[in-house]
Each structure stands twice: as structure tokens, then as C-alpha cells.
Design an enzyme around this catalytic site. Structure first.
Site, mmCIF file in Angstrom:
data_model
loop_
_atom_site.group_PDB
_atom_site.id
_atom_site.type_symbol
_atom_site.label_atom_id
_atom_site.label_comp_id
_atom_site.label_asym_id
_atom_site.label_seq_id
_atom_site.Cartn_x
_atom_site.Cartn_y
_atom_site.Cartn_z
ATOM 1 N N LYS A 10 0.820 -1.211 0.000
ATOM 2 C CA LYS A 10 0.000 0.000 0.000
ATOM 3 C C LYS A 10 0.857 1.266 0.000
ATOM 4 C CE LYS A 10 -4.447 -1.593 1.557
ATOM 5 N NZ LYS A 10 -5.587 -1.410 2.437
ATOM 6 N N LYS A 20 -4.268 -8.728 -6.271
ATOM 7 C CA LYS A 20 -5.504 -8.996 -5.552
ATOM 8 C C LYS A 20 -6.620 -8.026 -5.972
ATOM 9 C CE LYS A 20 -6.316 -7.281 -1.192
ATOM 10 N NZ LYS A 20 -7.736 -7.032 -1.088
ATOM 11 N N LYS A 36 -10.715 -2.920 -3.075
ATOM 12 C CA LYS A 36 -11.555 -1.721 -3.125
ATOM 13 C C LYS A 36 -10.734 -0.539 -3.577
ATOM 14 C CE LYS A 36 -13.912 -2.780 1.063
ATOM 15 N NZ LYS A 36 -12.785 -2.873 2.006
#
Ligand code: ATP
Ligand code: MG
Length: 335
Positions: free
Chosen positions: A114, A197, A200
Site C-alpha cells: 500500500k 488482488k 476496493k
């Protein structure tokens, strides 16, 4: 029936819920609620580790609650609430910040993914996220945690924190929680890139099928999903070398309560066009009723707010005595 073991699981209101959240988490909640005492939490404090639009966050929190219920989670029999409603999560997380080691958190792959190249500029919260997740679980003394593959490492860290706390203070207060990684689709991949993956937070809407997509949207996204030019794989070994094909076959199996091996056999050597059509029909059949129910629930704000208020009260009734015990063990001033 007395339910002996306790579950905690959370979903972030960080965007639109997708097929990965459904197959990797929420669908399993529906099965688990029969056997376990369940706490299902909308983890809004985790969501704000990256920027969230304040005008959207509360709505997204209600939307995740609506998704739980629309998918078949019984709001009366389980505890549904938002993380920020129960301050004990954050209070315990601070203590865990003082238990967990920098080295442990530095190894977390989700942080690396991230943060990417921008490590100096991401929030401190994004780095310490796993200690809050440990607190989410351990404040209820939960014994089992249903998660997708992506959260396995965080759960191992939760176990390490519980173990270290117990050792440091000579107690056996915290259980060593077990992951429950269930179903065929424990890691649903992006429809644009079979090595990433489904998330969202992916900027591309075409990377994921959302629970709010209508039938046309679902058909379009599956038609456009990335594949390779070959016909469908002949066996699992071949499928494993073709991530996009394997992903779609796995999604089919999970939605149909079948196995990936069986789906591979059924479609071996066939063309993607016909398989994609069947997959789109199946996805529409399974997702549309949830989507419609979510829309209906979202119109009844009072109902959803009441469910969360009730959940909050039940959650605090369990969390507060655990926090008091922790304060006493650590020698902090009484709450
Ligand atoms: P974000 O990108 O903001 O982290 P997310 O899509 O990863 O969002 P979370 O709210 O972090 O969703 O995760 C909620 C639950 O869904 C967790 O149990 C997680 O393991 C599961 N999950 C998330 N993505 C997938 C996926 N692609 N496949 C299977 N399970 C998933
Ligand atoms: Mg996530």
C-alpha cells in the site's frame, strides 16, 4: 445451542465492496454464524489510514452493514457495529503499539504494497494498522478469525502480540486466535491483472465486480476481463501457469459452491467466450439479489443506525471488562 467459540471479523468502508470481499469474507460469515458467537465489525478506523472523503465515509459504513445483512448475516443473532463506536479497540491498540516490535511491523507485506514507493509520505496509521487489527480481535477474546489469504500475515502478528503480552505479564488472558480461511476463493484476483488482488482501493472499476453492479455492469466486466488467447486449461497444473484463467475458474467454483478442479474439468479445452457467458449468468444470479437488498436497506437509515447502535452496546458490554482487566494487568490507572 451454546456457541463456545467467538469470531471477530471486519470489513473496511474504504470503497465499494467487491466479489473478493464477498467470497473471501462475507459469504463465509453466513455459514459461520450458525456455529460461532460472531462480532462483525465495519472497520472505519482502518479505512482512514488512507484518505477518505468525510461526506462518504458514514454512508460507506452503513453500506457495509447493509451488505452483511443482504448477504444473509442475521443482525439479531450476531453483533454488527462500527469500530469507531467502541473506543476500547483504540485503547487496546495503544497498549499493543507498546508490545509489538518495529521489526515485526516492518515485515508486513500489506504495508509495503500500500505504501509503494511513497513510504515517507503515508500515514503512521497505515504502518501501525496491524496493532489495531490485533486489538479488534483480542478485545473480544475472539478465538477464530475468518479472513481472506491477504490478512493471514496480520493474523500471525495478532498471535505474536497475544503471546508476547501473555508472556510479558505472566497471564493467559489472550487466546491465540486461529485464522479461518474458507471457501474456494480465498484470494480473488483483479480482472485486469491476475497477479494482483482484487481490492476496493484499485483505481480501476474494471478490476473488480462490485456488489452494487447491476446485471449489465457484471456482464460487461466479465466480458472485458483479461484472459489469454488459448482455450481453457486442460488441468489444474496448466491452470496454475495461467493466473487470469485460474482466477475466473476459481470465482465460478466459489459462486457455485463447487470446486475449482471440477470447473476446470467441465470447461477443459472450451473457448473463453462461452465460459465467460456462463460465468456472467452465474454471477448475476448470485449477486443481483444481494445488490437489490442492499439498495432497499440503504433507504432505511433508521433501521441500519439502530442495528449498529444495538451492536455497539453489545460490543461494549464485552469489550469494557476485558479492557479493565488489561489495565489492571499492565498497572495502568483504573478506567
Ligand atoms: P482495501 O483495498 O481498502 O484494503 P479490500 O478490498 O482489501 O480493501 P478489506 O476491507 O481490507 O477489503 O478486507 C475485508 C475482508 O475481505 C478481509 O477479510 C479480506 O481478507 C477479504 N478480502 C479482501 N480482498 C479479497 C480478495 N481479493 N479475495 C479474497 N478475500 C479478500
Ligand atoms: Mg484490504
Amino acid at each position: 445451542m451454546q456457541k463456545k467459540n467467538r469470531i471477530l471479523s471486519g470489513v473496511q468502508p474504504s470503497g465499494d465492496l467487491h466479489l473478493g470481499n464477498y467470497l473471501g469474507a462475507i459469504k463465509n460469515f453466513v455459514t459461520l454464524q450458525k456455529k460461532y458467537e460472531c462480532f462483525f465489525c465495519v472497520v472505519d478506523l482502518h479505512a482512514i489510514t488512507v484518505w477518505q472523503d468525510p461526506t462518504q465515509l458514514a454512508k460507506k459504513t452503513r453500506e457495509v452493514t447493509a451488505a452483511f445483512i443482504a448477504s444473509g448475516v442475521d443482525p439479531k443473532d450476531n453483533v454488527l457495529f462500527a469500530q469507531s463506536q467502541v473506543p476500547q479497540h483504540s485503547q487496546l491498540a495503544w497498549i499493543f503499539n507498546c508490545i509489538a516490535r518495529m521489526g515485526w511491523l516492518s515485515r508486513m507485506t500489506q504495508f509495503k504494497d500500500k505504501a509503494g514507493k511513497d513510504k515517507e509520505n503515508v500515514s503512521v496509521g497505515l504502518f501501525s494498522y496491524p496493532t489495531l487489527m490485533a486489538a479488534d480481535i483480542l478485545i473480544y477474546l475472539a478465538t477464530h478469525v475468518p479472513v481472506g489469504e491477504d490478512q493471514k500475515q496480520h493474523l500471525e502478528l495478532t498471535r505474536d502480540i497475544a503471546q508476547k503480552f501473555n508472556n510479558d505479564f505472566g497471564t493467559n488472558l489472550f487466546p491465540i486466535a486461529e485464522p479461518l480461511i474458507m471457501g474456494e476463493a480465498t484470494r480473488v484476483m483483479s480482472l485486469r491483472d491476475g497477479t494482483k488482488k482484487m481490492s476496493k482501493s484499485d483505481p480501476s472499476d474494471y478490476s473488480r465486480i462490485m456488489l452494487s453492479d447491476d446485471a449489465d455492469g457484471i456482464v460487461q466486466k466479465i466480458r472485458k476481463a483479461k484472459t489469454d488467447p488459448l482455450p481453457l486449461p486442460l488441468g489444474i497444473d496448466e491452470a496454475q501457469t495461467r493466473p487470469e484463467a485460474l482466477n475466473l475458474l476459481t470465482i465460478f467454483a466459489a459462486l457455485n459452491d463447487s470446486t475449482t478442479i471440477k470447473v476446470i474439468n467441465d470447461y477443459a479445452g472450451k473457448e473463453f467466450s462461452s465460459f465467460k457467458k456462463d460465468l456472467a449468468d452465474l454471477t448475476v444470479e448470485k449477486i443481483t439479489p444481494i445488490s437489490l437488498e442492499m439498495k432497499k436497506l440503504m433507504e432505511d437509515r433508521v433501521y441500519l443506525d439502530n442495528i449498529m447502535k444495538n451492536g455497539k452496546e453489545k460490543a461494549i458490554a464485552v469489550a469494557e471488562p476485558v479492557l479493565s482487566q488489561v489495565y489492571e494487568i499492565v498497572g495502568l490507572a483504573k478506567t
